[in-house]
Design a protein around this motif. Structure first.
Motif, PDB file in Angstrom:
ATOM      1  N   GLU A 128       0.818  -1.207   0.000  1.00  0.00           N
ATOM      2  CA  GLU A 128       0.000   0.000   0.000  1.00  0.00           C
ATOM      3  C   GLU A 128       0.860   1.268   0.000  1.00  0.00           C
ATOM      4  O   GLU A 128       0.526   2.256  -0.665  1.00  0.00           O
ATOM      5  CB  GLU A 128      -0.936  -0.006   1.211  1.00  0.00           C
ATOM      6  CG  GLU A 128      -1.904   1.166   1.272  1.00  0.00           C
ATOM      7  CD  GLU A 128      -2.951   1.153   0.174  1.00  0.00           C
ATOM      8  OE1 GLU A 128      -3.593   2.206  -0.032  1.00  0.00           O
ATOM      9  OE2 GLU A 128      -3.122   0.100  -0.482  1.00  0.00           O
ATOM     10  N   ALA A 129       1.975   1.227   0.719  1.00  0.00           N
ATOM     11  CA  ALA A 129       2.833   2.415   0.792  1.00  0.00           C
ATOM     12  C   ALA A 129       3.412   2.751  -0.578  1.00  0.00           C
ATOM     13  O   ALA A 129       3.425   3.914  -0.997  1.00  0.00           O
ATOM     14  CB  ALA A 129       3.945   2.194   1.815  1.00  0.00           C
ATOM     15  N   LEU A 130       3.908   1.738  -1.280  1.00  0.00           N
ATOM     16  CA  LEU A 130       4.440   1.969  -2.621  1.00  0.00           C
ATOM     17  C   LEU A 130       3.342   2.484  -3.539  1.00  0.00           C
ATOM     18  O   LEU A 130       3.551   3.439  -4.301  1.00  0.00           O
ATOM     19  CB  LEU A 130       5.030   0.682  -3.197  1.00  0.00           C
ATOM     20  CG  LEU A 130       5.433   0.771  -4.675  1.00  0.00           C
ATOM     21  CD1 LEU A 130       6.679   1.631  -4.843  1.00  0.00           C
ATOM     22  CD2 LEU A 130       5.670  -0.613  -5.265  1.00  0.00           C
ATOM     23  N   TYR A 131       2.186   1.866  -3.467  1.00  0.00           N
ATOM     24  CA  TYR A 131       1.088   2.257  -4.349  1.00  0.00           C
ATOM     25  C   TYR A 131       0.731   3.728  -4.144  1.00  0.00           C
ATOM     26  O   TYR A 131       0.589   4.481  -5.115  1.00  0.00           O
ATOM     27  CB  TYR A 131      -0.119   1.366  -4.081  1.00  0.00           C
ATOM     28  CG  TYR A 131      -1.332   1.722  -4.906  1.00  0.00           C
ATOM     29  CD1 TYR A 131      -1.308   1.610  -6.295  1.00  0.00           C
ATOM     30  CD2 TYR A 131      -2.502   2.166  -4.300  1.00  0.00           C
ATOM     31  CE1 TYR A 131      -2.415   1.941  -7.060  1.00  0.00           C
ATOM     32  CE2 TYR A 131      -3.620   2.498  -5.059  1.00  0.00           C
ATOM     33  CZ  TYR A 131      -3.569   2.391  -6.432  1.00  0.00           C
ATOM     34  OH  TYR A 131      -4.666   2.720  -7.196  1.00  0.00           O
ATOM     35  N   HIS A 152      -6.447  -1.745  -8.599  1.00  0.00           N
ATOM     36  CA  HIS A 152      -5.566  -0.970  -9.466  1.00  0.00           C
ATOM     37  C   HIS A 152      -4.105  -1.113  -9.066  1.00  0.00           C
ATOM     38  O   HIS A 152      -3.202  -0.971  -9.898  1.00  0.00           O
ATOM     39  CB  HIS A 152      -5.995   0.504  -9.425  1.00  0.00           C
ATOM     40  CG  HIS A 152      -5.183   1.393 -10.303  1.00  0.00           C
ATOM     41  ND1 HIS A 152      -4.259   2.278  -9.809  1.00  0.00           N
ATOM     42  CD2 HIS A 152      -5.144   1.525 -11.658  1.00  0.00           C
ATOM     43  CE1 HIS A 152      -3.695   2.926 -10.800  1.00  0.00           C
ATOM     44  NE2 HIS A 152      -4.209   2.493 -11.925  1.00  0.00           N
ATOM     45  N   ASP A 153      -3.848  -1.420  -7.802  1.00  0.00           N
ATOM     46  CA  ASP A 153      -2.465  -1.567  -7.340  1.00  0.00           C
ATOM     47  C   ASP A 153      -1.729  -2.698  -8.042  1.00  0.00           C
ATOM     48  O   ASP A 153      -0.492  -2.718  -8.062  1.00  0.00           O
ATOM     49  CB  ASP A 153      -2.442  -1.791  -5.824  1.00  0.00           C
ATOM     50  CG  ASP A 153      -3.132  -3.081  -5.425  1.00  0.00           C
ATOM     51  OD1 ASP A 153      -4.257  -3.336  -5.902  1.00  0.00           O
ATOM     52  OD2 ASP A 153      -2.554  -3.843  -4.629  1.00  0.00           O
ATOM     53  N   GLN A 154      -2.446  -3.650  -8.627  1.00  0.00           N
ATOM     54  CA  GLN A 154      -1.792  -4.796  -9.241  1.00  0.00           C
ATOM     55  C   GLN A 154      -0.952  -4.429 -10.462  1.00  0.00           C
ATOM     56  O   GLN A 154      -0.136  -5.239 -10.911  1.00  0.00           O
ATOM     57  CB  GLN A 154      -2.830  -5.855  -9.607  1.00  0.00           C
ATOM     58  CG  GLN A 154      -3.501  -6.488  -8.414  1.00  0.00           C
ATOM     59  CD  GLN A 154      -2.493  -7.138  -7.469  1.00  0.00           C
ATOM     60  OE1 GLN A 154      -1.811  -8.087  -7.835  1.00  0.00           O
ATOM     61  NE2 GLN A 154      -2.389  -6.600  -6.261  1.00  0.00           N
ATOM     62  N   GLY A 155      -1.119  -3.246 -10.986  1.00  0.00           N
ATOM     63  CA  GLY A 155      -0.307  -2.812 -12.114  1.00  0.00           C
ATOM     64  C   GLY A 155       0.795  -1.850 -11.747  1.00  0.00           C
ATOM     65  O   GLY A 155       1.486  -1.328 -12.632  1.00  0.00           O
TER      66      GLY A 155
END
Length: 511
Positions: A128-131, A152-155
């Motif tokens: 989550e932090a990176l996203y 959406h984070d999966q990309g």
């Protein structure tokens, strides 16, 4: 026959030049703007969330895609639909792409970064932090996550594609879409370039394409969960394509309040109740609320709203369009009910249509390709998807001969085999290597002699029996150490090199 328009949407997975970690490349826009301004070249800022997000220039738009570690150059189409400007569109596109890609790579290098010749960053661990840190501040992304249930984070580990765009007539749009969807397993197998994820091998050669089932698996609307899966049979006409994309179970996407695009930074409106597009168009005005808050407003249905919904499906190819003259809403709705009526309406309204290919992973020249005896292999690796798509669409016999190899029902299995095993995959009695060879042969028949050099990379992959993912895995097996350490080393080594001189620039034969 005049040539179709040709363009390209090319994505770059950006890494630290030393160490190979994922990289926030926001500073590259400032570098490029400074250079273009110093040369007197016209450039316009694209801003959002208080940051410089991209640059508009005469050859297209260079901007952030879903995150600051994944950049995209959307090259402006050469020729408009079927232009009469002397032809040679594909080689003209090649020259522009080489110049602009090399400018991007040079600007990245000045910022301690590089583009990666892998179609997904191999070592990024998504959290989550990176996203939150790396995601582009586009309002629609928050809507997708919070309101539609998309992952959406999966990309966000910079899954990158090479997306050619090829102009088509209204009558030819659906046949061309079916053809490019059918050829997609071959395109995946030839350009697969993402065998790693989060510091480990995945067992797949094109892990990038696992994005769609992950992203939509828990989506709230049933339509969102199916619009990345091939239809059970080929599309018959434009009306059938639109009904598949916007029929029962689908949910309308947000629309811009003004003239902006669907992922722009202006105000985006969510129609109350998230109806299917056709329910909205056929009904009375509805209330809509701006994303992020604000006063609700009444929105009257208009055929122009269909333009803002055309991205709603996530197959390996799309029909894209722009009306020169927006048709009356009643005419648009009536045309959905008659065979061929929507094609006729699009033609009358001067619609500019093109096919957007989405199957190919991003590939760039690297040290290994540049060391090969034939310089056309490295020179063609970025351009080959555009050449294959144009050649297939220009060959009137391609569909009949390729579709005779296996039934349409085999498409999902062939696609899965290409994602998993690349050119070694097989299904429905076909090997992907043999199928890809037929696709390249059919494309060659649709190209002019001076364009054939752009097939050098796929021909090399077929001869060698391996694609970019196979080469990366071979390097992985040759290295020693912990898997994550080996993959970090590959990321540091596998940076994109500048595109070499094209054959016509070097005075070589291009036949």
């Amino acid at each position: 026959m005049a040539e179709p328009s040709l363009g390209l949407e090319l994505e770059f997975a950006v890494v630290e030049r030393t160490g190979g970690g994922t990289h926030d490349a926001g500073a590259v826009f400032h570098t490029l703007r400074q250079r273009r301004t110093a040369l007197g070249e016209p450039v316009t800022d694209m801003t959002g969330g208080g940051r410089l997000m991209g640059l508009y220039g005469p050859d297209g738009v260079f901007s952030v895609d879903n995150g600051f570690n994944n950049l995209e150059y959307a090259f402006a189409p050469i020729g408009r639909q079927f232009g009469h400007d002397g032809g040679g569109h594909l080689n003209r596109l090649a020259r522009i792409v080489r110049r602009e890609v090399n400018a991007v790579l040079d600007a990245l290098a000045d910022n301690g970064a590089a583009a990666l010749n892998l179609a997904e960053h191999p070592a990024t661990v998504i959290d989550e932090a990176l996203y939150r840190r790396i995601r582009a501040p586009k309002p629609i992304y928050t809507h997708w996550v919070e309101d539609r249930g998309w992952r959406h984070d999966q990309g966000i580990d910079a899954k990158a594609q090479n997306g050619p765009t090829t102009g088509v007539t209204a009558d030819g749009a659906v046949p061309a879409l079916n053809l490019i969807l059918w050829a997609a397993p071959a395109m995946i197998a030839l350009f697969a370039n993402s065998p790693f994820e989060a510091g480990a091998p995945t067992g797949l050669l094109e892990n990038r394409l696992t994005l769609w089932p992950r992203m939509f698996g828990a989506a709230h609307a049933p339509g969102d969960r199916r619009l990345h899966q091939p239809p059970p049979e080929p599309f018959t006409d434009l009306a059938g394509y639109f009904r598949w994309m916007h029929g029962p179970g689908t949910a309308m996407q947000v629309i811009p309040a003004g003239r902006g695009g669907y992922k722009g930074y202006d105000t985006m409106l969510r129609i109350e109740g998230d109806p299917p597009l056709f329910d909205f168009l056929a009904g009375p005005p509805r209330m809509a609320r701006p994303l992020g808050g604000g006063e609700a407003r009444l929105v009257r249905p208009d055929a122009a709203h269909a333009e803002h919904q055309q991205f709603a499906q996530f197959l390996d190819a799309r029909i894209r369009f722009r009306f020169e003259e927006t048709p009356p809403l009643g005419d648009f709705l009536a045309a959905l009910e008659g065979a061929g009526a929507l094609e006729a309406l699009f033609a009358r309204c001067g619609a500019d249509l093109y096919i957007e290919g989405r199957a190919c992973g991003a590939n760039f020249p690297d040290a290994e390709l540049l060391d090969l005896p034939d310089p056309r292999i490295a020179a063609s690796v970025v351009l080959a998807p555009a050449a294959l798509q144009k050649g297939l669409m220009a060959n009137p016999q391609a569909w009949a001969r390729l579709s005779a190899l296996a039934p349409w029902e085999a498409l999902p299995a062939l696609r899965d085999a290409a994602i998993r095993d690349g050119l070694r995959g097989e299904g429905a009695g076909l090997t992907l290597r043999a199928f890809a060879n037929r696709v390249v042969e059919e494309a060659a028949l649709g190209l002019a002699d001076e364009e054939h050099w752009m097939l050098a990379y796929p021909l090399h992959a077929l001869t060698a029996g391996r694609n970019g993912a196979d080469r990366a895995l071979a390097r992985y097996e040759a290295l020693c150490g912990h898997p994550a350490e080996r993959i970090r080393r590959i990321a540091a080594e596998r940076i994109a090199h500048p595109m070499p001189a094209l054959p016509q620039e070097a005075g070589e034969s291009v036949a």
